[in-house]
Write a protein that holds these residues in place. Structure first.
Motif: not given
Ligand code: ZN
Ligand code: KG4
Length: 381
Positions: A148, A152, A339
């Motif tokens: 994750h 980013h 996100d």
């Molecule tokens: Zn995040």
């Protein structure tokens, strides 16, 4: 950038993000070396956003769909993991359908399916992982697990077509505060990290304490615009034996002390002044560490990533300090800082090029470390 928003009956916000910056291939380094296009369907469900995107050659976003549950969790003052998982189950198929349809594609047109497999909430991650495995199994297409936070960081590649490693990146999200050197695509040296709270966590906790509620970051950002950043002098922790590490717990305690003192003296605190002073203290530490790292490690490119990277105070001061120090500053648009699945598709492209392939035994890893994680080059059983 255009964001088409639609609030659904259950309060979930469905968003489709479009813009020339996202799909104009520009000076895409990938297209220089590439003969054949690689189209990836990317899935993200690590927290409270169900998201799907179609990304070409790591930098061209053909579609970017986000289904945000933020309003559903606001009444509880934070993300409720069980509710998040159940909503992902309800929304994910719709996100994937919309992402393919907006890209003008079907599952036949994609070259691989990528998914965030950690870190994050285990039940939430499992929904995306199961969905991606099902698609990979049904279509026979390669499966790629994405970290994750690496996603980013890779959000920076989407609008900055000329950005290539090496560079320094400040990653500041709800669960992470890391200062990293991006040595190459998918290769990271961590030079600093938080000793206690993540930057986003500090924003969320302080917002709750001063009565701004959830989600804390955007609310403090907004309130700070009306406040005096010099009203209170909050501590900026420096860690003597690890100059690039962060610590925000002392700052948080200091805000709580001021709140308690005001209560005891029957005074009313000015929310905006506390928000502005708190934000200033956090931002000055983040910017100070990042600029120092660039100078000492000899890099003239600095990127920011993660939800807190959308903070207007951080963006302003970082831009000013980068200019003053001859450093090129890169930052994703705010909607690509929080996100989304486009960033997962960007990171997945470089994993795909390395030959990373996961098997159907892929599992969610809630505490997946950044940097030296195990990579699979051959699909298992
Ligand atoms: Zn995040
Ligand atoms: O990256 P992200 O969307 O999710 C995680 O991976 O954690 O980051 C969420 C965090 C939350 O703590 C939220 O309060 C913070 O990012 N955030 C902000 C802003 N927008 C989101 N913090 C400060 N200023 C903002 N404008």
């Amino acid at each position: 950038m255009n964001i088409n928003k639609n609030i659904e009956e259950d309060g979930v916000i469905f968003m489709s993000i479009k813009g020339d910056e996202l799909n104009n291939s520009g000076e895409n380094p990938a297209s220089k070396e590439e003969k054949e296009d690689v189209v990836i369907l990317a899935i993200e469900s690590s927290c409270d956003e169900s998201a799907a995107a179609v990304v070409k050659n790591g930098r061209e976003v053909l579609s970017n769909i986000i289904s945000s549950q933020i309003a559903l969790h606001t009444v509880y003052g934070g993300v409720v993991p069980e509710i998040a998982s159940r909503k992902h189950v309800e929304k994910m198929n719709g996100c994937i359908r919309a992402a393919l349809s907006e890209a003008g594609m079907t599952l036949k047109d994609i070259d691989a399916v990528a998914v965030t497999y950690g870190p994050g909430l285990v039940g939430a991650l499992l929904v995306g992982v199961s969905e991606a495995k099902a698609i990979a199994f049904a279509t026979g297409k390669p499966l790629i697990g994405v970290h994750h936070i690496e996603g980013h960081i890779s959000a920076n590649f989407i609008e900055n077509k000329d950005l290539e490693p090496p560079f320094v990146c400040l990653v500041v999200s709800g669960g992470h505060s890391h200062l990293v050197v991006v040595k190459d695509y998918g290769e990271y040296d961590i030079i600093g990290q938080t000793r206690d709270d993540a930057a986003g966590e500090a924003f969320d906790k302080v917002a709750r304490a001063i009565g701004l509620g959830y989600p804390g970051g955007p609310k403090i950002d907004k309130a700070a615009k009306e406040g005096n950043p010099d009203a209170f002098s909050f501590p900026k922790a420096q860690i003597p034996d690890a100059e690039y590490d962060f610590s925000f717990s002392g700052l948080k305690s200091s805000v709580l002390n001021i709140i308690n003192q005001a209560k005891m003296q029957g005074q009313e605190l000015n929310q905006a002044d506390v928000a502005a002073s708190f934000q200033k203290a956090v931002v000055e530490v983040l910017v100070g560490h990042a600029i120092k790292a660039c100078k000492e490690y000899g890099y003239n490119k600095l990127a920011i990533a993660g939800g807190v990277a959308s903070n207007s105070g951080l963006r302003e001061l970082m831009e000013k300090e980068c200019k003053a120090n001859g450093i090129s500053f890169y930052r994703p648009s705010p909607v690509l800082c929080t996100d989304n699945a486009a960033m997962i598709g960007a990171a997945a492209y470089y994993e795909y090029k390395k030959g990373v392939r996961f098997g159907l035994d892929m599992n969610a890893v809630p505490n997946l470390p950044l940097g030296d994680r195990e990579r699979r080059f051959h699909a298992g059983k």
